[in-house]
Enzyme design. Structure first.
Site, mmCIF file in Angstrom:
data_model
loop_
_atom_site.group_PDB
_atom_site.id
_atom_site.type_symbol
_atom_site.label_atom_id
_atom_site.label_comp_id
_atom_site.label_asym_id
_atom_site.label_seq_id
_atom_site.Cartn_x
_atom_site.Cartn_y
_atom_site.Cartn_z
ATOM 1 N N ASP A 119 -37.188 -6.074 -114.601
ATOM 2 C CA ASP A 119 -37.783 -4.891 -115.561
ATOM 3 C C ASP A 119 -39.401 -6.187 -115.056
ATOM 4 O O ASP A 119 -39.671 -7.085 -115.229
ATOM 5 C CB ASP A 119 -37.555 -5.622 -116.466
ATOM 6 C CG ASP A 119 -36.600 -5.101 -117.441
ATOM 7 O OD1 ASP A 119 -36.184 -3.669 -116.838
ATOM 8 O OD2 ASP A 119 -35.316 -5.105 -118.002
ATOM 9 N N ASP A 137 -34.854 2.831 -115.509
ATOM 10 C CA ASP A 137 -34.687 2.916 -116.953
ATOM 11 C C ASP A 137 -35.558 3.982 -117.403
ATOM 12 O O ASP A 137 -35.221 4.878 -119.010
ATOM 13 C CB ASP A 137 -35.293 1.586 -118.020
ATOM 14 C CG ASP A 137 -34.465 0.301 -118.110
ATOM 15 O OD1 ASP A 137 -33.404 0.344 -118.027
ATOM 16 O OD2 ASP A 137 -34.962 -0.800 -118.138
#
Length: 162
Positions: A119, A137
């Site tokens: 991330d 995401d």
């Protein structure tokens, strides 16, 4: 042989996968773990890892969650491909499903390759930070919103209540 309508949506999912993986590789090669690069007020690039699911759910569960979320994402991906085969002509739904498929596979690649999801997008307000996320995401979230909108915008048929 794949139907051309289905192929178009699978190619869109592939574009999401490539964008996700390329962006993650760029961040992995440019930053060290937890390094923060301010972009503008309210947004940073930061390298972090998520061993759980959304919002780091089950991140500290001891390792079994990696396999569980990988299998879950693969099962969901198979269901999405099956649904796309049946509904490839429904543009809004197929677009949404393609985004979700690409995002799911993008994160599966990370789980298999690294044991966690990479991330790097950090949105914040003052000192409150949204959990870091990535292109995959984002595609999953946009796809989910579009699926809800598709359900709301579909015309009612005679056999549907109210």
């Amino acid at each position: 042989m794949l139907k051309s309508g289905l192929l178009r949506w699978l190619l869109l999912a592939l574009v999401v996968i490539v964008a996700d993986q390329v962006s993650k590789q760029m961040v992995l090669s440019a930053l060290t773990f937890h390094q923060v690069v301010p972009v503008f007020p309210g947004f940073n690039i930061v390298l972090t890892y998520n061993e759980g699911a959304a919002f780091s759910f089950l991140a500290a569960a001891g390792g079994w969650q990696r396999h569980f979320f990988t299998l879950l994402a693969l099962a969901v991906s198979a269901a999405i491909v099956w649904t796309l085969r049946k509904h490839h002509a429904e543009r809004r739904l197929a677009f949404a499903l393609s985004l979700i498929l690409g995002g799911a596979i993008g994160n599966v690649i990370d789980r298999i390759s690294y044991g966690h999801v990479v991330d790097f997008l950090d949105v914040y307000w003052n000192t409150a930070h949204w959990p870091a996320f990535n292109v995959a995401d984002s595609a999953i979230c946009v796809g989910a919103v579009l699926m809800v909108l598709d359900g709301l915008l579909k015309p009612k048929t005679a056999d549907q209540p109210g």
